[in-house]
Design a protein around this motif. Sequence first.
Motif, PDB file in Angstrom:
ATOM      1  N   LEU A 298       0.833  -1.202   0.000  1.00 54.10           N
ATOM      2  CA  LEU A 298       0.000   0.000   0.000  1.00 54.10           C
ATOM      3  C   LEU A 298       0.870   1.254   0.000  1.00 54.10           C
ATOM      4  O   LEU A 298       0.608   2.201  -0.750  1.00 54.10           O
ATOM      5  N   ALA A 299       1.909   1.252   0.808  1.00 53.51           N
ATOM      6  CA  ALA A 299       2.799   2.418   0.881  1.00 53.51           C
ATOM      7  C   ALA A 299       3.471   2.691  -0.461  1.00 53.51           C
ATOM      8  O   ALA A 299       3.733   3.843  -0.804  1.00 53.51           O
ATOM      9  N   GLN A 300       3.743   1.646  -1.221  1.00 53.75           N
ATOM     10  CA  GLN A 300       4.373   1.823  -2.525  1.00 53.75           C
ATOM     11  C   GLN A 300       3.411   2.370  -3.572  1.00 53.75           C
ATOM     12  O   GLN A 300       3.845   2.924  -4.579  1.00 53.75           O
ATOM     13  N   THR A 301       2.113   2.192  -3.364  1.00 54.67           N
ATOM     14  CA  THR A 301       1.139   2.624  -4.369  1.00 54.67           C
ATOM     15  C   THR A 301       0.602   4.026  -4.125  1.00 54.67           C
ATOM     16  O   THR A 301      -0.013   4.601  -5.030  1.00 54.67           O
ATOM     17  N   LEU A 302       0.804   4.571  -2.945  1.00 54.37           N
ATOM     18  CA  LEU A 302       0.283   5.895  -2.619  1.00 54.37           C
ATOM     19  C   LEU A 302       1.336   6.962  -2.903  1.00 54.37           C
ATOM     20  O   LEU A 302       2.531   6.722  -2.762  1.00 54.37           O
ATOM     21  N   LEU A 303       0.880   8.134  -3.293  1.00 48.39           N
ATOM     22  CA  LEU A 303       1.779   9.243  -3.556  1.00 48.39           C
ATOM     23  C   LEU A 303       1.803  10.198  -2.367  1.00 48.39           C
ATOM     24  O   LEU A 303       0.772  10.422  -1.722  1.00 48.39           O
ATOM     25  N   THR A 304       2.955  10.775  -2.115  1.00 47.11           N
ATOM     26  CA  THR A 304       3.056  11.812  -1.090  1.00 47.11           C
ATOM     27  C   THR A 304       2.442  13.092  -1.656  1.00 47.11           C
ATOM     28  O   THR A 304       2.261  13.223  -2.871  1.00 47.11           O
ATOM     29  N   PRO A 305       2.117  14.054  -0.807  1.00 50.25           N
ATOM     30  CA  PRO A 305       1.593  15.318  -1.334  1.00 50.25           C
ATOM     31  C   PRO A 305       2.542  15.961  -2.355  1.00 50.25           C
ATOM     32  O   PRO A 305       2.090  16.487  -3.372  1.00 50.25           O
ATOM     33  N   ALA A 306       3.828  15.894  -2.113  1.00 52.63           N
ATOM     34  CA  ALA A 306       4.795  16.473  -3.060  1.00 52.63           C
ATOM     35  C   ALA A 306       4.775  15.726  -4.387  1.00 52.63           C
ATOM     36  O   ALA A 306       4.831  16.349  -5.455  1.00 52.63           O
ATOM     37  N   GLU A 307       4.660  14.408  -4.346  1.00 51.25           N
ATOM     38  CA  GLU A 307       4.589  13.619  -5.583  1.00 51.25           C
ATOM     39  C   GLU A 307       3.302  13.927  -6.354  1.00 51.25           C
ATOM     40  O   GLU A 307       3.323  14.027  -7.585  1.00 51.25           O
ATOM     41  N   ARG A 308       2.184  14.075  -5.634  1.00 54.31           N
ATOM     42  CA  ARG A 308       0.927  14.420  -6.299  1.00 54.31           C
ATOM     43  C   ARG A 308       1.018  15.792  -6.962  1.00 54.31           C
ATOM     44  O   ARG A 308       0.564  15.977  -8.093  1.00 54.31           O
ATOM     45  N   ALA A 309       1.608  16.756  -6.263  1.00 52.62           N
ATOM     46  CA  ALA A 309       1.749  18.100  -6.828  1.00 52.62           C
ATOM     47  C   ALA A 309       2.642  18.074  -8.063  1.00 52.62           C
ATOM     48  O   ALA A 309       2.345  18.738  -9.064  1.00 52.62           O
ATOM     49  N   GLU A 310       3.716  17.309  -8.011  1.00 51.28           N
ATOM     50  CA  GLU A 310       4.618  17.208  -9.160  1.00 51.28           C
ATOM     51  C   GLU A 310       3.910  16.586 -10.357  1.00 51.28           C
ATOM     52  O   GLU A 310       4.034  17.075 -11.491  1.00 51.28           O
ATOM     53  N   ARG A 311       3.155  15.530 -10.129  1.00 47.98           N
ATOM     54  CA  ARG A 311       2.404  14.888 -11.214  1.00 47.98           C
ATOM     55  C   ARG A 311       1.367  15.836 -11.806  1.00 47.98           C
ATOM     56  O   ARG A 311       1.183  15.896 -13.018  1.00 47.98           O
TER      57      ARG A 311
END
Length: 85
Positions: free
Chosen positions: A34-47
Motif C-alpha cells: 500500500l505504501a508503494q502505491t500511494l503518492l506523497t503530497p509532493a509527488e501528487r503536486a509534481e504529477r
Amino acid sequence: MSDANVRIPEEAKDRLAAIAAAEGLSLRGYLARLAQTLLTPAERAERAERARAALEEWNGYAPTPAEQDDLDHELDRRLAQVAGR
C-alpha cells in the motif's frame, strides 16, 4: 529492513488484516505494498504540474488560478453528489 510499530485502533487493524488476508498477504506485506502505491503530497503536486504542462503544450489549455479554483469546486461538488453527501 527494520520494522516500525504503528499504533492504530484495533478495529482499523482488524479491517486491514482482513483485507490483506483476502489478497493472500500478511498485514505487514499489505501495508508495504500500500505504501508503494500511494503518492506523497509532493509527488501528487509534481504529477499534477507535469499533467498541466503537458495539457498546455498539447492544446494551449492554461486556466488562471481563479478558473482552476472554480473547476476544483465544481469537481468537489460533483464528487459529493455522487457520494450522496
